[in-house]
Design an enzyme around this catalytic site. Sequence first.
Site, PDB file in Angstrom:
ATOM      1  N   SER A  50       0.871  -1.191   0.000  1.00 44.18           N
ATOM      2  CA  SER A  50       0.000   0.000   0.000  1.00 44.18           C
ATOM      3  C   SER A  50       0.900   1.230   0.000  1.00 44.18           C
ATOM      4  CB  SER A  50      -0.855   0.002   1.264  1.00 44.18           C
ATOM      5  OG  SER A  50      -1.513   1.243   1.417  1.00 44.18           O
ATOM      6  N   TYR A 108      -2.119  -0.427  10.658  1.00 43.51           N
ATOM      7  CA  TYR A 108      -2.168  -0.772   9.231  1.00 43.51           C
ATOM      8  C   TYR A 108      -0.857  -0.369   8.547  1.00 43.51           C
ATOM      9  CZ  TYR A 108      -3.904  -1.038   4.420  1.00 43.51           C
ATOM     10  OH  TYR A 108      -4.069  -1.345   3.085  1.00 43.51           O
TER      11      TYR A 108
HETATM   12  N1  LIG Z   1      -8.662  -0.715  -1.561  1.00 45.88           N
HETATM   13  C1  LIG Z   1      -7.684   0.113  -1.313  1.00 45.88           C
HETATM   14  O1  LIG Z   1      -7.842   1.341  -1.429  1.00 45.88           O
HETATM   15  C2  LIG Z   1      -6.334  -0.422  -0.926  1.00 45.88           C
HETATM   16  C3  LIG Z   1      -5.251   0.452  -0.939  1.00 45.88           C
HETATM   17  C4  LIG Z   1      -3.992  -0.031  -0.612  1.00 45.88           C
HETATM   18  C5  LIG Z   1      -3.826  -1.377  -0.326  1.00 45.88           C
HETATM   19  N2  LIG Z   1      -4.901  -2.219  -0.303  1.00 45.88           N
HETATM   20  C6  LIG Z   1      -4.655  -3.624   0.005  1.00 45.88           C
HETATM   21  O2  LIG Z   1      -5.294  -4.427  -0.959  1.00 45.88           O
HETATM   22  C7  LIG Z   1      -5.516  -5.726  -0.433  1.00 45.88           C
HETATM   23  C8  LIG Z   1      -6.937  -6.144  -0.736  1.00 45.88           C
HETATM   24  O3  LIG Z   1      -7.826  -5.315   0.002  1.00 45.88           O
HETATM   25  P1  LIG Z   1      -9.122  -4.660  -0.614  1.00 45.88           P
HETATM   26  O4  LIG Z   1      -8.963  -3.212  -0.535  1.00 45.88           O
HETATM   27  O5  LIG Z   1      -9.453  -5.286  -1.904  1.00 45.88           O
HETATM   28  O6  LIG Z   1     -10.174  -5.025   0.535  1.00 45.88           O
HETATM   29  P2  LIG Z   1     -11.378  -6.041   0.636  1.00 45.88           P
HETATM   30  O7  LIG Z   1     -12.378  -5.801  -0.431  1.00 45.88           O
HETATM   31  O8  LIG Z   1     -11.829  -5.938   2.054  1.00 45.88           O
HETATM   32  O9  LIG Z   1     -10.681  -7.441   0.391  1.00 45.88           O
HETATM   33  C9  LIG Z   1      -9.865  -8.026   1.365  1.00 45.88           C
HETATM   34  C10 LIG Z   1      -9.712  -9.481   1.041  1.00 45.88           C
HETATM   35  O10 LIG Z   1      -8.874 -10.084   2.046  1.00 45.88           O
HETATM   36  C11 LIG Z   1      -9.554 -11.220   2.540  1.00 45.88           C
HETATM   37  N3  LIG Z   1      -9.166 -11.575   3.893  1.00 45.88           N
HETATM   38  C12 LIG Z   1      -9.304 -10.893   5.041  1.00 45.88           C
HETATM   39  N4  LIG Z   1      -8.839 -11.615   6.081  1.00 45.88           N
HETATM   40  C13 LIG Z   1      -8.393 -12.771   5.565  1.00 45.88           C
HETATM   41  C14 LIG Z   1      -7.786 -13.929   6.094  1.00 45.88           C
HETATM   42  N5  LIG Z   1      -7.564 -14.077   7.399  1.00 45.88           N
HETATM   43  N6  LIG Z   1      -7.441 -14.940   5.256  1.00 45.88           N
HETATM   44  C15 LIG Z   1      -7.677 -14.832   3.934  1.00 45.88           C
HETATM   45  N7  LIG Z   1      -8.260 -13.798   3.369  1.00 45.88           N
HETATM   46  C16 LIG Z   1      -8.604 -12.766   4.176  1.00 45.88           C
HETATM   47  C17 LIG Z   1     -11.026 -10.872   2.457  1.00 45.88           C
HETATM   48  O11 LIG Z   1     -11.783 -12.047   2.559  1.00 45.88           O
HETATM   49  P3  LIG Z   1     -13.217 -12.099   3.292  1.00 45.88           P
HETATM   50  O12 LIG Z   1     -14.189 -11.570   2.287  1.00 45.88           O
HETATM   51  O13 LIG Z   1     -13.390 -13.538   3.609  1.00 45.88           O
HETATM   52  O14 LIG Z   1     -13.104 -11.244   4.518  1.00 45.88           O
HETATM   53  C18 LIG Z   1     -11.053 -10.225   1.084  1.00 45.88           C
HETATM   54  O15 LIG Z   1     -11.054 -11.208   0.091  1.00 45.88           O
HETATM   55  C19 LIG Z   1      -5.186  -5.625   1.058  1.00 45.88           C
HETATM   56  O16 LIG Z   1      -3.906  -6.154   1.275  1.00 45.88           O
HETATM   57  C20 LIG Z   1      -5.207  -4.140   1.316  1.00 45.88           C
HETATM   58  O17 LIG Z   1      -4.426  -3.787   2.408  1.00 45.88           O
HETATM   59  C21 LIG Z   1      -6.148  -1.770  -0.600  1.00 45.88           C
END
Ligand SMILES: NC(=O)c1ccc[n+]([C@@H]2O[C@H](COP(=O)([O-])OP(=O)(O)OC[C@H]3O[C@@H](n4cnc5c(N)ncnc54)[C@H](OP(=O)(O)O)[C@@H]3O)[C@@H](O)[C@H]2O)c1
Length: 316
Positions: free
Chosen positions: A159, A172
């Site tokens: 991130s 985070y």
């Molecule tokens: N969106 C942004 O703006 C942003 C920016 C920078 C970085 N990121 C990073 O992008 C990545 C994906 O996040 P996202 O933004 O797409 O959020 P999201 O829609 O909440 O997706 C998160 C994913 O991680 C899974 N997860 C959570 N806990 C888990 C566990 N214990 N074991 C396996 N899977 C697990 C969730 O599964 P469940 O549905 O089962 O909970 C979901 O599939 C993360 O690493 C996040 O930090 C996101």
Amino acid sequence: MKRSFSLAILAAILLLAGLATQPAVADEQKAVLITGASTGIGRNMAERLAKEGYFVYAGARKDKDLAELDAIENIKAVRLDVTSQEDVDAAVALVRKEGLGLWGLVNNAGVATSGTVAETEDSDLDFVLNVNVNGVVRVTRAFIPLIVESKGRIVTTGSIAGILSRAGGSAYSMSKHAMEAFVDSLAGEMAPAGVQVSLIEPGSYKSRIRRTTAARIAANIEAAGGEVTDEMQERMTQSAEREVTLNEPDAVSDAAMHALFAETPRRRYMVVPDQFEAEITIRKAIEELVQLNGGHAFSYERDQLVEMLDQALASD
Ligand SMILES: NC(=O)c1ccc[n+]([C@@H]2O[C@H](COP(=O)([O-])OP(=O)(O)OC[C@H]3O[C@@H](n4cnc5c(N)ncnc54)[C@H](OP(=O)(O)O)[C@@H]3O)[C@@H](O)[C@H]2O)c1
């Protein structure tokens, strides 16, 4: 003479025909495992890879998500909670059993929290670190032998919070700063085996992470007998409302495609939706460089720093 020439042509035709009818598996349909593929960035990546003809092992936890992912062509859903060694071992066994090898691992699963250092409970910190840090290490360690066999790729979703750290966001940011170190060490360790390692550093994109985090924090407060104040509720509502207006993370998937399949992948891909997020992140990195350089006996002069910057730019 004529006969042996015809036989040679016949053999070549048979060979070509044989090649053409071989299933396009190991070489052409590379397999990639993505953790956290149920929603958001991971889901976008899984769908994109599958659409482009790659075979995706899509990690998810809930039955509904697993069924939905399984219904997509070129996707096989894998029950994978990155905090469970049992799930991780079962996923490795499943991938081995499928016999396609594994070209790429994408460590994408992630969670967030919010709260000052003074207020954050150990359990909340552990929750974030166990998924975002230990989970990444646990999954990577388990899949390294398969990735080494294919001389493939390991990609991790970090991130811009791996560079930035705002007040109230330490847990985070700490977890994402850890990924900065993780990929550099891992890249050095994997290079002799021909495996390339990349980090994707997204800015703000549409997913469920803000809504999931808000709901979890509210549930924790209530479970502890506390009260979600109107002010907290308002902040959560604003964050949730903003989340749905963000861009779909297609650009993040573009970066993942490059990291996975380009001949020379980058070590880092910062992917941000606007100039503002690019500027605050790069300025923070420069500020840190200046802080690192100042106040000691071995500082560099401005011109020397500029020369170093030019050298780094030339080798990027
Ligand atoms: N969106 C942004 O703006 C942003 C920016 C920078 C970085 N990121 C990073 O992008 C990545 C994906 O996040 P996202 O933004 O797409 O959020 P999201 O829609 O909440 O997706 C998160 C994913 O991680 C899974 N997860 C959570 N806990 C888990 C566990 N214990 N074991 C396996 N899977 C697990 C969730 O599964 P469940 O549905 O089962 O909970 C979901 O599939 C993360 O690493 C996040 O930090 C996101």
